[in-house]
Structures are given as structure tokens and as C-alpha cells.
Motif scaffolding. Sequence first.
Motif, mmCIF file in Angstrom:
data_model
loop_
_atom_site.group_PDB
_atom_site.id
_atom_site.type_symbol
_atom_site.label_atom_id
_atom_site.label_comp_id
_atom_site.label_asym_id
_atom_site.label_seq_id
_atom_site.Cartn_x
_atom_site.Cartn_y
_atom_site.Cartn_z
ATOM 1 N N ALA A 40 -62.297 2.743 -37.996
ATOM 2 C CA ALA A 40 -61.128 2.855 -38.884
ATOM 3 C C ALA A 40 -61.503 2.422 -40.291
ATOM 4 O O ALA A 40 -62.443 1.643 -40.506
ATOM 5 N N GLN A 41 -60.743 2.915 -41.240
ATOM 6 C CA GLN A 41 -60.894 2.478 -42.624
ATOM 7 C C GLN A 41 -60.436 1.031 -42.733
ATOM 8 O O GLN A 41 -59.394 0.646 -42.191
ATOM 9 N N HIS A 42 -61.212 0.201 -43.418
ATOM 10 C CA HIS A 42 -60.796 -1.181 -43.629
ATOM 11 C C HIS A 42 -59.543 -1.202 -44.490
ATOM 12 O O HIS A 42 -59.470 -0.521 -45.512
ATOM 13 N N ARG A 43 -58.548 -1.962 -44.067
ATOM 14 C CA ARG A 43 -57.225 -1.891 -44.718
ATOM 15 C C ARG A 43 -57.225 -2.414 -46.146
ATOM 16 O O ARG A 43 -56.326 -2.086 -46.923
ATOM 17 N N ARG A 44 -58.171 -3.229 -46.525
ATOM 18 C CA ARG A 44 -58.165 -3.811 -47.869
ATOM 19 C C ARG A 44 -59.076 -3.084 -48.851
ATOM 20 O O ARG A 44 -59.034 -3.364 -50.042
ATOM 21 N N ALA A 99 -68.257 -2.899 -41.999
ATOM 22 C CA ALA A 99 -69.563 -2.603 -42.585
ATOM 23 C C ALA A 99 -69.454 -1.432 -43.538
ATOM 24 O O ALA A 99 -68.573 -0.575 -43.413
ATOM 25 N N GLU A 100 -70.359 -1.411 -44.520
ATOM 26 C CA GLU A 100 -70.522 -0.247 -45.384
ATOM 27 C C GLU A 100 -71.302 0.797 -44.606
ATOM 28 O O GLU A 100 -72.453 0.580 -44.217
ATOM 29 N N ILE A 101 -70.668 1.956 -44.352
ATOM 30 C CA ILE A 101 -71.265 2.996 -43.517
ATOM 31 C C ILE A 101 -71.108 4.337 -44.214
ATOM 32 O O ILE A 101 -70.101 4.586 -44.890
ATOM 33 N N SER A 144 -66.323 3.555 -48.217
ATOM 34 C CA SER A 144 -67.260 3.522 -47.106
ATOM 35 C C SER A 144 -67.127 2.292 -46.218
ATOM 36 O O SER A 144 -67.876 2.160 -45.247
ATOM 37 N N LEU A 145 -66.223 1.373 -46.515
ATOM 38 C CA LEU A 145 -66.091 0.181 -45.687
ATOM 39 C C LEU A 145 -65.244 0.512 -44.454
ATOM 40 O O LEU A 145 -64.062 0.833 -44.570
ATOM 41 N N LYS A 146 -65.873 0.462 -43.281
ATOM 42 C CA LYS A 146 -65.218 0.799 -42.035
ATOM 43 C C LYS A 146 -65.129 -0.429 -41.131
ATOM 44 O O LYS A 146 -65.977 -1.309 -41.171
#
Length: 212
Positions: free
Chosen positions: A153-157, A122-124, A161-163
Motif C-alpha cells: 500500500a501507499q504510505h499514508r503520510r 520502504a522506498e520501492i 515511491s514510499l510503500k
Amino acid sequence: SEVYPREGSTLGGTYLVIKGSGFSFPAEYNPWDSQTVSVGAVPCRTVHHYTTATQIVCITGPSSPFVTTGYLHVSVQTFSGLGEAHYARADNAFRYNAWATPKLMWAKHWAGAPGDLLTFAAEINPRVPSAEMLELKVGEAVCPFDQDERPIAQHRRRQGSLKQFTCAMPSDELVRPGHVNVTLRLRALDPNSGDCPNHPCFARDKAEAGGT
């Protein structure tokens, strides 16, 4: 005299605390009295259990989705069965902030049973330090997070702000078969930190809410 927090989600659901005097208490015991709270033109639903003569706790209604507003006034109108009416207003007291509104962007699983792990992205707001400040519901069942075992965690791609976070489906009567809504809410406080004084988990003062 005080209103906090100063901002919240554009979709509503923020516990807003208003400090002052002369509020109706307890409103639910007298059917002839009434008290309404508004943020700008949007009603704020009073939580009677936490409302006293010097404090109102209410839940903000929705504004325009994902549109940050300017700071709005917060108003309280009180009517008594004797025909008396009172009005109070705090200007520039609260704004709807798109950053305070998480957006579900991706799901690894769209089905599960009690005990299954569900992963979402999600965008957080980047300032959110812990997954336990998020509340995710599958239908009416809360899917709990564990920051120690499954940290946010940080989204790998994608950067920014995408977690990514994972929750465990609970084993209770609220988990029912069928298609249900998935909702994500950002709490003002971490309910597991020991600083949360009540079940709704709202701040005790402006400093705790991050106000200035």
C-alpha cells in the motif's frame, strides 16, 4: 549472445543470465578448470546448478550503494587445465540502478515472535505491483508476504515511491532470539504467479525479464 535482466540493485543480489556457447560445464566437477564472470570490474558469483555449456547464471556483487551506473560490459573468462584460455564480452549489457534497490525507511515493530505481523515502509520502484515480489529476511528467516490478505500500500503520510507492507514472522528453526539484521530484496519475478521455473526465480528469457 544475450544477457538479462538489463539492470539490478546497486547492492547486488541480482540473478544475471548469460546465454552463449562454449562455457565450462559442469565447472564444479573439474578442479583444474575455472570460469569467472564480471559486471564491469565487479565479480558475479556463478550459480553452478543452473549453469550449462550454453547458459551461465550468476549473482551480481555490490556496486556503489544507491548510485545508478551507466551500462557496463559483462565478461566471461574460461581457463582449462590444459592451459587454454577464452574470453567473451558483451558491451553495454547491464547497469546498477538505484530504483532497483529498495530502502527500508520505517518499521512499526522492531521485535517479534513467530506468527507476529511486522509492518515496514520502504522506498520501492513504483512499478512493483505486488508485495510478493519482495523478499524480507529477519536474520536468516524469510518473513513472507501475502498480497491478497496484506497487499502492498501507499504510505499514508508520503506519496510517490514510499510503500507500506506487512509480513508474518515464520515459525521455523531460523527464527532465533537476539538482535539480527533486517534485509529487503526485490525479486525480478513473482514466485507465486506460476511463471517462475526454478527456486532462485530468475527469468527464462529476455522478454520475461522485461528486456528489449
